[in-house]
Each structure stands twice: as C-alpha cells, then as structure tokens.
Design a protein around this motif. Sequence first.
Motif, PDB file in Angstrom:
ATOM      1  N   TRP A  56       7.232 -26.952 114.484  1.00  0.00           N
ATOM      2  CA  TRP A  56       6.620 -25.933 114.843  1.00  0.00           C
ATOM      3  C   TRP A  56       6.114 -25.832 116.423  1.00  0.00           C
ATOM      4  N   PRO A  57       6.724 -25.195 117.323  1.00  0.00           N
ATOM      5  CA  PRO A  57       6.371 -25.371 118.717  1.00  0.00           C
ATOM      6  C   PRO A  57       4.795 -24.983 118.843  1.00  0.00           C
ATOM      7  N   ILE A  58       4.129 -26.045 119.138  1.00  0.00           N
ATOM      8  CA  ILE A  58       2.361 -25.891 119.407  1.00  0.00           C
ATOM      9  C   ILE A  58       1.959 -24.811 120.421  1.00  0.00           C
ATOM     10  N   GLU A  59       0.656 -24.310 120.027  1.00  0.00           N
ATOM     11  CA  GLU A  59       0.335 -23.291 120.946  1.00  0.00           C
ATOM     12  C   GLU A  59      -1.456 -23.714 120.818  1.00  0.00           C
ATOM     13  N   PRO A  60      -2.075 -23.720 121.878  1.00  0.00           N
ATOM     14  CA  PRO A  60      -3.252 -24.048 122.013  1.00  0.00           C
ATOM     15  C   PRO A  60      -4.314 -23.222 121.073  1.00  0.00           C
ATOM     16  N   GLY A  61      -5.195 -23.576 120.406  1.00  0.00           N
ATOM     17  CA  GLY A  61      -6.027 -23.080 119.618  1.00  0.00           C
ATOM     18  C   GLY A  61      -6.285 -23.529 118.268  1.00  0.00           C
ATOM     19  N   ARG A  62      -7.049 -22.674 117.331  1.00  0.00           N
ATOM     20  CA  ARG A  62      -6.939 -23.221 116.120  1.00  0.00           C
ATOM     21  C   ARG A  62      -5.801 -22.268 115.018  1.00  0.00           C
ATOM     22  N   HIS A  63      -5.561 -23.002 114.261  1.00  0.00           N
ATOM     23  CA  HIS A  63      -4.125 -22.479 113.538  1.00  0.00           C
ATOM     24  C   HIS A  63      -4.446 -22.569 111.942  1.00  0.00           C
ATOM     25  N   ALA A  64      -3.980 -21.525 111.192  1.00  0.00           N
ATOM     26  CA  ALA A  64      -4.016 -21.763 109.909  1.00  0.00           C
ATOM     27  C   ALA A  64      -2.361 -21.993 109.383  1.00  0.00           C
ATOM     28  N   LEU A  65      -2.011 -22.964 108.690  1.00  0.00           N
ATOM     29  CA  LEU A  65      -0.765 -23.475 108.249  1.00  0.00           C
ATOM     30  C   LEU A  65      -0.748 -23.122 106.661  1.00  0.00           C
ATOM     31  N   ALA A  66       0.015 -22.389 106.048  1.00  0.00           N
ATOM     32  CA  ALA A  66       0.134 -22.257 104.757  1.00  0.00           C
ATOM     33  C   ALA A  66       1.605 -22.474 104.513  1.00  0.00           C
ATOM     34  N   VAL A  67       1.884 -22.981 103.137  1.00  0.00           N
ATOM     35  CA  VAL A  67       3.201 -23.191 102.585  1.00  0.00           C
ATOM     36  C   VAL A  67       2.927 -22.538 101.239  1.00  0.00           C
ATOM     37  N   ASP A  68       4.151 -22.003 100.758  1.00  0.00           N
ATOM     38  CA  ASP A  68       4.192 -21.319  99.636  1.00  0.00           C
ATOM     39  C   ASP A  68       5.501 -22.154  98.947  1.00  0.00           C
ATOM     40  N   ALA A  69       5.353 -22.191  97.512  1.00  0.00           N
ATOM     41  CA  ALA A  69       6.591 -22.500  96.844  1.00  0.00           C
ATOM     42  C   ALA A  69       7.233 -21.017  96.310  1.00  0.00           C
ATOM     43  N   ILE A  70       8.609 -20.912  96.565  1.00  0.00           N
ATOM     44  CA  ILE A  70       9.153 -19.799  96.014  1.00  0.00           C
ATOM     45  C   ILE A  70      10.447 -20.315  95.242  1.00  0.00           C
ATOM     46  N   ASP A  71      10.822 -19.332  94.304  1.00  0.00           N
ATOM     47  CA  ASP A  71      12.268 -19.596  93.650  1.00  0.00           C
ATOM     48  C   ASP A  71      13.279 -19.332  94.498  1.00  0.00           C
ATOM     49  N   THR A  72      14.704 -19.546  93.882  1.00  0.00           N
ATOM     50  CA  THR A  72      15.831 -19.421  94.790  1.00  0.00           C
ATOM     51  C   THR A  72      16.040 -17.928  95.131  1.00  0.00           C
ATOM     52  N   SER A  73      15.297 -16.901  94.428  1.00  0.00           N
ATOM     53  CA  SER A  73      15.322 -15.363  94.915  1.00  0.00           C
ATOM     54  C   SER A  73      14.229 -15.042  95.745  1.00  0.00           C
ATOM     55  N   GLY A  74      13.588 -15.945  96.336  1.00  0.00           N
ATOM     56  CA  GLY A  74      12.470 -15.782  97.253  1.00  0.00           C
ATOM     57  C   GLY A  74      11.211 -15.190  96.626  1.00  0.00           C
ATOM     58  N   ARG A  75      11.023 -15.290  95.250  1.00  0.00           N
ATOM     59  CA  ARG A  75       9.722 -14.811  94.388  1.00  0.00           C
ATOM     60  C   ARG A  75       8.714 -16.041  94.591  1.00  0.00           C
ATOM     61  N   PRO A  76       7.435 -15.779  94.738  1.00  0.00           N
ATOM     62  CA  PRO A  76       6.603 -16.813  94.845  1.00  0.00           C
ATOM     63  C   PRO A  76       6.270 -17.317  93.594  1.00  0.00           C
ATOM     64  N   LEU A  77       6.160 -18.799  93.463  1.00  0.00           N
ATOM     65  CA  LEU A  77       5.924 -19.241  92.325  1.00  0.00           C
ATOM     66  C   LEU A  77       4.307 -19.485  91.985  1.00  0.00           C
ATOM     67  N   GLY A  78       3.397 -19.206  92.929  1.00  0.00           N
ATOM     68  CA  GLY A  78       1.962 -18.929  92.785  1.00  0.00           C
ATOM     69  C   GLY A  78       1.521 -20.501  93.148  1.00  0.00           C
ATOM     70  N   LEU A  79       2.367 -21.316  93.832  1.00  0.00           N
ATOM     71  CA  LEU A  79       1.828 -22.373  94.437  1.00  0.00           C
ATOM     72  C   LEU A  79       1.714 -22.468  95.799  1.00  0.00           C
ATOM     73  N   ARG A  80       0.432 -22.510  96.328  1.00  0.00           N
ATOM     74  CA  ARG A  80       0.133 -22.312  97.603  1.00  0.00           C
ATOM     75  C   ARG A  80      -0.769 -23.325  98.334  1.00  0.00           C
ATOM     76  N   GLU A  81      -0.502 -24.147  99.527  1.00  0.00           N
ATOM     77  CA  GLU A  81      -1.338 -25.115 100.026  1.00  0.00           C
ATOM     78  C   GLU A  81      -1.752 -24.563 101.543  1.00  0.00           C
ATOM     79  N   THR A  82      -2.800 -24.603 102.026  1.00  0.00           N
ATOM     80  CA  THR A  82      -3.453 -24.199 103.415  1.00  0.00           C
ATOM     81  C   THR A  82      -4.007 -25.448 104.018  1.00  0.00           C
ATOM     82  N   VAL A  83      -3.667 -25.530 105.271  1.00  0.00           N
ATOM     83  CA  VAL A  83      -4.575 -26.512 106.174  1.00  0.00           C
ATOM     84  C   VAL A  83      -4.937 -25.661 107.480  1.00  0.00           C
ATOM     85  N   ALA A  84      -6.094 -26.106 107.860  1.00  0.00           N
ATOM     86  CA  ALA A  84      -6.527 -25.780 109.233  1.00  0.00           C
ATOM     87  C   ALA A  84      -6.207 -26.865 110.414  1.00  0.00           C
ATOM     88  N   ILE A  85      -5.612 -26.510 111.523  1.00  0.00           N
ATOM     89  CA  ILE A  85      -5.318 -27.580 112.437  1.00  0.00           C
ATOM     90  C   ILE A  85      -6.009 -27.029 113.884  1.00  0.00           C
TER      91      ILE A  85
END
Length: 103
Positions: A56-85
């Motif tokens: 990810w090309p960094i930008e100054p400031g506070r950022h919320a990063l989120a990653v979601d697990a999806i199936d091969t059709s792009g549907r969410p699997l209900g698994l999400r992790e978030t971090v603040a940097i």
Amino acid sequence: VEPHDGAIFYRDSRLPASNQRIALQAWVRQPHARLQWSVDGRPFAAAVTSGSVVLWPIEPGRHALAVDAIDTSGRPLGLRETVAIEVEAVDVTAPGAGGVAMP
C-alpha cells in the motif's frame, strides 16, 4: 494480520512517495478463501490469496485497514480483521546535522 494494530510508520519527505509502501499481509484458514483489503473504507486489493503480500502506498495520517475473507465468488465469509495505523511525515535535517526532525 500485519501490520499490527497501533503501528506507526514514517514517510521520508526526501523520497518519492511512490517508493514508500507498507506491506499488508493476512492469513485465513478457510480452504479456497481469498482476501479483500480496504483502507479507510475504500477497497484496495481484492481476491488475494492467504499469506500474499500487498503493498500500500503510504499517506500521512491515521488509517483504518480492514481485511475480509471472501469465497471464490466474492461473497463475504463473515471473517474480518481491522487494525489502525498512523503514518507520520518526517523531515530529515540538513546533511551533516546528525539527526532527524520529527513533527
């Protein structure tokens, strides 16, 4: 998930912004699952495999990063992790001055 929640990064004002990136990486145990990254609510990288590194090309400031697990059709699997940097801009002092001036 990497980076870890609360991580602080520094952007060097002397270097081109295009050369400064943060490696994002996450793992999921679900077979055939893919990962969808978003930064500050905006999709960034889609359908990457578990353990893949995304830059990810960094930008100054506070950022919320989120990653979601999806199936091969792009549907969410209900698994999400978030971090603040945070990314801080750094101005390096004149050559020979022997230090870094932090905001």
